[in-house]
Scaffold this active site. Structure first.
Site, PDB file in Angstrom:
ATOM      1  CG  ASP A 114      -1.872  -1.218   1.207  1.00 26.63           C
ATOM      2  OD1 ASP A 114      -1.355  -2.353   1.295  1.00 26.63           O
ATOM      3  OD2 ASP A 114      -3.097  -1.043   1.115  1.00 26.63           O
TER       4      ASP A 114
ATOM      5  CG  ASN B  56      -8.398  -1.922  -2.683  1.00 31.72           C
ATOM      6  OD1 ASN B  56      -7.353  -2.333  -2.176  1.00 31.72           O
ATOM      7  ND2 ASN B  56      -8.989  -0.814  -2.278  1.00 31.72           N
TER       8      ASN B  56
ATOM      9  CG  HIS C 260     -10.409  -2.488   4.485  1.00 32.94           C
ATOM     10  ND1 HIS C 260     -11.179  -1.925   3.513  1.00 32.94           N
ATOM     11  CD2 HIS C 260      -9.313  -1.696   4.603  1.00 32.94           C
ATOM     12  CE1 HIS C 260     -10.577  -0.842   3.042  1.00 32.94           C
ATOM     13  NE2 HIS C 260      -9.450  -0.673   3.691  1.00 32.94           N
TER      14      HIS C 260
ATOM     15  CG  HIS D 121      -7.361  -3.981   1.861  1.00 32.60           C
ATOM     16  ND1 HIS D 121      -7.524  -3.015   0.887  1.00 32.60           N
ATOM     17  CD2 HIS D 121      -8.630  -4.403   2.167  1.00 32.60           C
ATOM     18  CE1 HIS D 121      -8.818  -2.885   0.616  1.00 32.60           C
ATOM     19  NE2 HIS D 121      -9.506  -3.704   1.371  1.00 32.60           N
TER      20      HIS D 121
END
Ligand SMILES: *[C@@H]1O[C@H](CO)[C@@H](O)[C@H](O)[C@H]1NC(C)=O
Ligand SMILES: *[C@@H]1O[C@H](CO)[C@@H](O)[C@H](O)[C@H]1NC(C)=O
Ligand SMILES: *[C@@H]1O[C@H](CO)[C@@H](O)[C@H](O)[C@H]1NC(C)=O
Ligand SMILES: *[C@@H]1O[C@H](CO)[C@@H](O)[C@H](O)[C@H]1NC(C)=O
Ligand SMILES: *[C@@H]1O[C@H](CO)[C@@H](O)[C@H](O)[C@H]1NC(C)=O
Ligand SMILES: [Fe+2]
Length: 459
Positions: A162, A227, A322, A349
């Site tokens: 990330d 994502n 999440h 994430h």
């Protein structure tokens, strides 16, 4: 008397609480400031006409003798050649490979010329120079191939997730870059965060490529899609998931008999690395499911003792972010991970850091109520390392109390280093950006599940 027994009950409760709550929530308090992207001007294109930029390399074959070299030329597709030579060889006798060029359009953005050149059959454990571009826009880089695949080959991976392109991202990259140990990066997904900008401003993919070049041009980054790689935006006519990512970042999925670059595997030194896609179908009968089922059978632990899986959305996560996004994939695949004694699972994430105990949650069968994670000596350690420092900021709220599966968690940016020593031992450290690089805020000797299946938490 009553007072004494109350006191004893209290003591008992305190010790029970300690028993149940084995994990550590770090007390480290980080100053929270907004994460903002570095300006585009911080990463100007390199000098010279049509100079190659955004250079990055990744493993190009099954065993580590191949490399994919990728770069972008802004004005003209030519030259397509990459010249390369062994550092201890004759620099005048240069080998050549040619790139295949791709371009893509996204909304009103048109990419420059994206080159990918695969070089095969390099010598193991050898330093190579390579050169791109021509005239006064020639640029030279180097990389070192891994040692021949084998059970006791030491090898050190950096672990980053990330990342994005903020001032915090810069600190993470600089910290990792300053560590002389890292030989390749295991990247847990979410690269540029272009999609957080209006119309998924794809110029952010270009600035990200320039930002990370100081590392990606010199050592392979092993990519996982997150994502932020999906870039699915039908409202602006963009209906092809993963379009920018798959044009820009190539991986050797065909050599892993995969039908998609979003899931694949490689062998590197003493590690077998399986990359999965949290954002592609994985239900029974789907291509990813069918591939993974066959994949585990290919892993030979006397050849590659270390079995590492990367997937973006974590299965075990005790932050208030999440929640359960990784749950359906866990339900599909966790029993395979246990049966095949996966050593480590790397995810991102969540924009923070967490390391799990060895736990599994595979007993539940709808009727038996056995639905809590339990200690399992065959289970992997789950590491969530979405703490690269992107524009969305830090995840700093925990679920309380800390679940027993959570061994250590801290809401800080950073990266990790995994030093594989031999078939039984690997030394793992997590480095927060607020410390100097040699400091590790979390560290552990990790024992191999196949060759030394002891529980590390008692070391
Ligand atoms: C793309 O569209 C956006 C929004 O309309 C605009 O701000 C931007 O200048 C456009 N870019 C190009 C290259 O046309
Ligand atoms: C680089 O070469 C081009 C022609 O190939 C020339 O036009 C340009 O002035 C040169 N730039 C520099 C900085 O030497
Ligand atoms: C990124 O970090 C390096 C090293 O600390 C520093 O020299 C550079 O100026 C930073 N870049 C930006 C845009 O802040
Ligand atoms: C579920 O597990 C229990 C024991 O834990 C067993 O008795 C039962 O038969 C199982 N049910 C199914 C459908 O497998
Ligand atoms: C493997 O490495 C560990 C840690 O360095 C060491 O203690 C152990 O003796 C090594 N095992 C063998 C068989 O060399
Ligand atoms: Fe993500």
């Amino acid at each position: 008397m009553a007072a004494i027994s109350q006191f004893i009950v209290l003591l008992l409760l305190i010790s029970l609480a300690n028993l149940c709550n084995g994990g550590i929530t770090s007390k480290f308090m980080r100053k929270l400031e907004a994460s903002v992207d570095m300006p585009a001007g911080a990463f100007p294109p390199p000098a010279g006409y049509n100079a190659p930029e955004q250079v990055h390399i990744t493993q190009g074959d099954r065993h580590g003798r191949g490399v994919i070299i990728s770069w972008v030329t802004p004005l003209s597709p030519k030259p397509t050649v990459v010249r390369y030579w062994a550092a201890d060889g004759d620099g005048n006798r240069r080998n050549k490979a040619h790139s295949r060029i791709t371009t893509y359009k996204y909304y009103n953005y048109t990419s420059a010329f994206i080159h990918h050149a695969t070089i095969n059959n390099l010598e193991y454990d050898t330093k190579y120079f390579y050169e791109l571009g021509s005239g006064n826009a020639t640029r030279q880089f180097f990389f070192t191939t891994p040692p021949r695949v084998g059970p006791d080959v030491p090898y050190t991976f950096g672990i980053i997730g990330d990342l994005g392109q903020t001032y915090d991202s810069n600190q993470t990259l600089e910290h990792y870059y300053s560590n002389p140990k890292g030989q390749a990066v295991l990247f847990a997904g979410d690269l540029s965060y272009a999609d957080n900008h209006p119309f998924h401003d794809n110029r952010k993919w270009d600035t990200w490529g320039r930002f990370v070049e100081k590392s990606t041009a010199y050592q392979p980054w092993i990519w996982t899609a997150g994502n932020h790689e999906i870039d699915f935006a039908p409202q602006i006519g963009e209906n092809t998931p993963f379009k920018p990512y798959t044009h820009r970042y190539h991986v050797p999925y065909k050599t892993a008999q995969s039908t998609s670059p979003l899931w694949y595997s490689i062998k590197r030194a003493s590690a077998y690395i399986i990359v999965l896609s949290s954002y592609s179908a994985y239900g029974k009968y789907t291509p990813q499911y069918e591939w993974l089922q066959k994949e585990f059978k290919k892993v030979k632990r006397d050849e590659t003792p270390w079995l590492i899986v990367m997937l973006h959305a974590p299965w075990y996560n005790s932050y208030n972010y999440h929640y359960m996004e990784g749950e359906s994939m866990r339900v599909m695949f966790e029993s395979w991970f246990i049966q095949n004694k996966v050593d480590i699972v790397l995810s991102g994430h969540i924009h923070a850091y967490e390391r799990s105990e060895r736990v599994s949650n595979v007993r539940y069968n709808i009727t038996n109520r056995l639905c809590s994670p339990v200690r399992d000596v065959n289970a992997p350690i789950y590491i969530t390392i979405g703490d690269g420092g992107n524009i969305e900021g830090l995840a700093n709220e925990f679920t309380e109390p800390q679940p027993s599966y959570s061994a250590f968690r801290e809401a800080s940016f950073g990266h990790a280093i995994l030093e594989i020593k031999n078939r039984t031992h690997a030394y793992y450290t997590w480095h927060r950006n607020h410390d100097n690089e040699p400091v590790s805020a979390d560290s552990l000797w990790i024992y191999n599940r196949y060759w030394y299946p002891e529980d590390e938490s008692f070391q």
